[in-house]
Design a protein around this motif. Structure first.
Motif, short mmCIF file in Angstrom:
data_model
loop_
_atom_site.label_atom_id
_atom_site.label_comp_id
_atom_site.label_asym_id
_atom_site.label_seq_id
_atom_site.Cartn_x
_atom_site.Cartn_y
_atom_site.Cartn_z
N LYS A 191 0.84 -1.65 -0.23
CA LYS A 191 -0.25 0.04 0.05
C LYS A 191 1.40 1.54 0.11
CE LYS A 191 -3.44 2.73 2.95
NZ LYS A 191 -4.25 2.45 4.67
N PRO A 192 0.56 1.91 -1.26
CA PRO A 192 1.43 3.01 -0.80
C PRO A 192 0.81 4.14 0.16
CG PRO A 192 -0.01 3.26 -3.07
CD PRO A 192 -0.20 1.93 -2.21
N VAL A 193 1.40 4.64 0.67
CA VAL A 193 0.91 5.69 2.10
C VAL A 193 1.73 6.67 1.90
CG1 VAL A 193 0.81 3.40 3.36
CG2 VAL A 193 2.47 4.81 4.02
N ALA A 194 3.22 7.23 1.02
CA ALA A 194 3.60 8.58 1.29
C ALA A 194 4.49 8.92 0.54
CB ALA A 194 4.36 8.40 2.46
N LEU A 195 4.97 10.01 -0.50
CA LEU A 195 5.09 10.54 -1.57
C LEU A 195 6.24 11.45 -0.99
CD1 LEU A 195 3.47 10.29 -4.60
CD2 LEU A 195 4.00 13.29 -3.18
N LEU A 196 7.48 11.37 -2.06
CA LEU A 196 7.95 12.89 -2.02
C LEU A 196 8.43 13.18 -3.53
CD1 LEU A 196 10.78 14.06 0.02
CD2 LEU A 196 10.78 14.37 -2.59
N THR A 197 8.32 13.88 -4.34
CA THR A 197 8.77 14.80 -5.60
C THR A 197 9.25 16.09 -5.80
OG1 THR A 197 6.36 14.03 -6.24
CG2 THR A 197 8.04 15.11 -7.33
N ALA A 198 10.81 15.51 -5.97
CA ALA A 198 11.93 16.55 -6.39
C ALA A 198 11.73 16.57 -6.92
CB ALA A 198 12.92 16.33 -5.39
N LEU A 199 12.71 18.50 -8.26
CA LEU A 199 12.62 18.25 -9.54
C LEU A 199 13.67 19.20 -9.55
CD1 LEU A 199 9.49 19.66 -10.11
CD2 LEU A 199 9.99 17.45 -11.21
N ARG A 200 15.05 18.77 -10.26
CA ARG A 200 16.33 19.25 -10.77
C ARG A 200 16.05 20.80 -10.50
NH1 ARG A 200 20.56 19.85 -14.24
NH2 ARG A 200 22.21 18.96 -13.32
N GLY A 201 16.87 21.72 -10.71
CA GLY A 201 17.14 22.88 -10.57
C GLY A 201 19.06 23.00 -10.49
N PHE A 202 19.32 24.15 -10.74
CA PHE A 202 20.56 24.84 -11.07
C PHE A 202 20.86 25.94 -9.98
CE2 PHE A 202 24.50 26.75 -13.04
CZ PHE A 202 25.34 25.37 -13.33
N SER A 203 21.93 25.47 -8.92
CA SER A 203 22.45 27.07 -8.53
C SER A 203 23.60 27.24 -9.06
CB SER A 203 23.13 26.43 -6.94
OG SER A 203 23.58 27.70 -6.13
N THR A 204 23.67 28.40 -9.12
CA THR A 204 23.90 29.26 -10.22
C THR A 204 25.74 30.38 -9.47
OG1 THR A 204 23.06 31.94 -9.79
CG2 THR A 204 22.47 30.56 -11.65
N PHE A 205 24.99 30.10 -8.48
CA PHE A 205 26.28 30.77 -7.14
C PHE A 205 27.40 29.35 -7.10
CE2 PHE A 205 24.10 34.42 -6.73
CZ PHE A 205 24.25 34.82 -5.77
N LYS A 206 26.63 27.97 -7.12
CA LYS A 206 27.40 26.84 -6.85
C LYS A 206 27.94 26.39 -7.53
CE LYS A 206 27.37 26.92 -2.77
NZ LYS A 206 28.64 26.69 -1.60
N CYS A 207 27.62 26.90 -9.48
CA CYS A 207 27.44 25.92 -10.50
C CYS A 207 27.02 24.74 -11.07
CB CYS A 207 29.31 26.88 -10.78
SG CYS A 207 29.15 26.24 -12.71
N GLN A 208 26.85 24.04 -10.20
CA GLN A 208 25.75 22.62 -9.52
C GLN A 208 24.46 22.76 -9.74
OE1 GLN A 208 28.72 22.54 -6.13
NE2 GLN A 208 28.37 20.21 -6.84
N PRO A 209 23.85 21.08 -9.74
CA PRO A 209 22.32 21.51 -9.58
C PRO A 209 21.67 21.61 -8.58
CG PRO A 209 23.65 19.78 -10.61
CD PRO A 209 24.58 20.03 -10.33
N LEU A 210 20.76 21.47 -8.14
CA LEU A 210 20.36 20.73 -7.10
C LEU A 210 18.96 20.73 -6.85
CD1 LEU A 210 17.86 23.80 -6.89
CD2 LEU A 210 19.11 24.97 -6.53
N LEU A 211 18.38 19.91 -5.81
CA LEU A 211 16.58 19.47 -5.85
C LEU A 211 16.15 20.62 -4.92
CD1 LEU A 211 17.37 15.48 -6.20
CD2 LEU A 211 16.55 17.18 -7.20
N ASN A 212 14.93 20.82 -5.61
CA ASN A 212 13.63 21.26 -5.23
C ASN A 212 12.62 20.20 -4.54
OD1 ASN A 212 11.06 23.10 -5.48
ND2 ASN A 212 12.16 23.75 -4.35
N ILE A 213 12.03 20.17 -3.31
CA ILE A 213 11.36 19.40 -3.49
C ILE A 213 9.98 20.12 -2.88
CG2 ILE A 213 10.24 18.13 -1.09
CD1 ILE A 213 13.26 17.55 0.22
N HIS A 214 9.17 19.77 -4.59
CA HIS A 214 8.08 20.04 -4.04
C HIS A 214 6.76 19.41 -4.02
CE1 HIS A 214 4.96 21.16 -7.12
NE2 HIS A 214 5.96 22.15 -7.51
N ASP A 215 6.91 18.36 -3.66
CA ASP A 215 5.29 17.57 -3.07
C ASP A 215 6.44 16.34 -1.80
OD1 ASP A 215 3.68 18.85 -4.63
OD2 ASP A 215 4.52 16.91 -6.55
#
Length: 165
Positions: A69-93
Motif C-alpha cells: 500500500k502506497p502511504v507517502a510520497l515525496l517529489t523533487a525536481l532538478r534546479g540549478f544553483s548559479t552561485f555554486k554552478c551545480q544542480p540542486l533538488l527542489n522538494i516540490h511535494d
C-alpha cells in the motif's frame, strides 16, 4: 498504530503500473487536503502526471509503502544553483496519508533524497513550506532546513509566484 517497521521507501519508476497508481492516489489525497489546496486535480493532470514527470530531466519521486500500500510520497525536481554552478533538488511535494503521520516517514524520505542527491553531486535541497504549516516546518528544521538568506541583514527570501495559466 506504528507501521514504520513494515515500511519500504523506493524511488518510483514512472512506467511501473503500481508506482503510477500510487502517485495518482497520493497526489489526489494531497490535493484534497487543506495543505494541498483542498481542490481535486483535473483528470488531465492525473492522466498525464507520471508521463510528464518521466519527461522531466532530474525529476525523482519517492514512495513509501506499507506492504504493497502506497502511504507517502515525496517529489523533487532538478534546479540549478548559479552561485555554486551545480544542480540542486527542489522538494516540490511531500505527502503522508493521515493515518501514517507522526511516524517519521517524511524524515526518512528526506534522508533518502539527501543520499540520492549527494551521490549525484547536487549542491543542496530546497523546498517551500506554508507559513502556517508548523508541523511540516518542525520536520524540515529537524532535517536541517532553514529559511533561505544570503545576508541576515537583508532578511529571509520568500517564495512568490505569477500564474501563467
Amino acid at each position: 498504530m506504528d507501521h514504520t517497521k513494515r515500511m519500504m521507501i523506493e524511488i518510483a519508476d514512472y512506467q511501473d503500473p503500481c508506482h503510477r497508481a500510487g502517485i495518482i492516489k497520493l497526489m489526489t489525497a494531497y490535493a484534497l487536503d487543506p495543505m494541498g489546496g483542498g481542490e481535486a486535480l483535473s483528470d488531465d493532470v492525473l492522466n498525464n502526471l507520471c508521463d510528464a514527470l518521466a519527461g522531466e530531466a532530474g525529476a525523482v519521486t519517492l514512495l513509501a509503502f506499507d506492504k504493497a500500500k502506497p502511504v507517502a510520497l515525496l517529489t523533487a525536481l532538478r534546479g540549478f544553483s548559479t552561485f555554486k554552478c551545480q544542480p540542486l533538488l527542489n522538494i516540490h511535494d511531500v505527502m503522508v496519508l493521515p493515518e501514517y503521520r507522526g511516524q517519521g516517514l517524511s524524515v526518512q524520505m528526506i534522508a533518502k533524497l539527501e543520499d540520492y542527491a549527494r551521490s549525484r553531486n547536487y549542491c543542496k535541497l530546497t523546498l517551500e513550506v506554508l507559513a502556517n504549516n508548523a508541523v511540516a516546518q518542525r520536520v524540515y528544521r529537524h532535517c536541517g532546513f532553514a529559511p533561505y538568506e544570503l545576508d541576515p541583514l537583508q532578511g529571509a527570501a520568500t517564495f512568490w509566484q505569477k500564474s501563467l495559466a
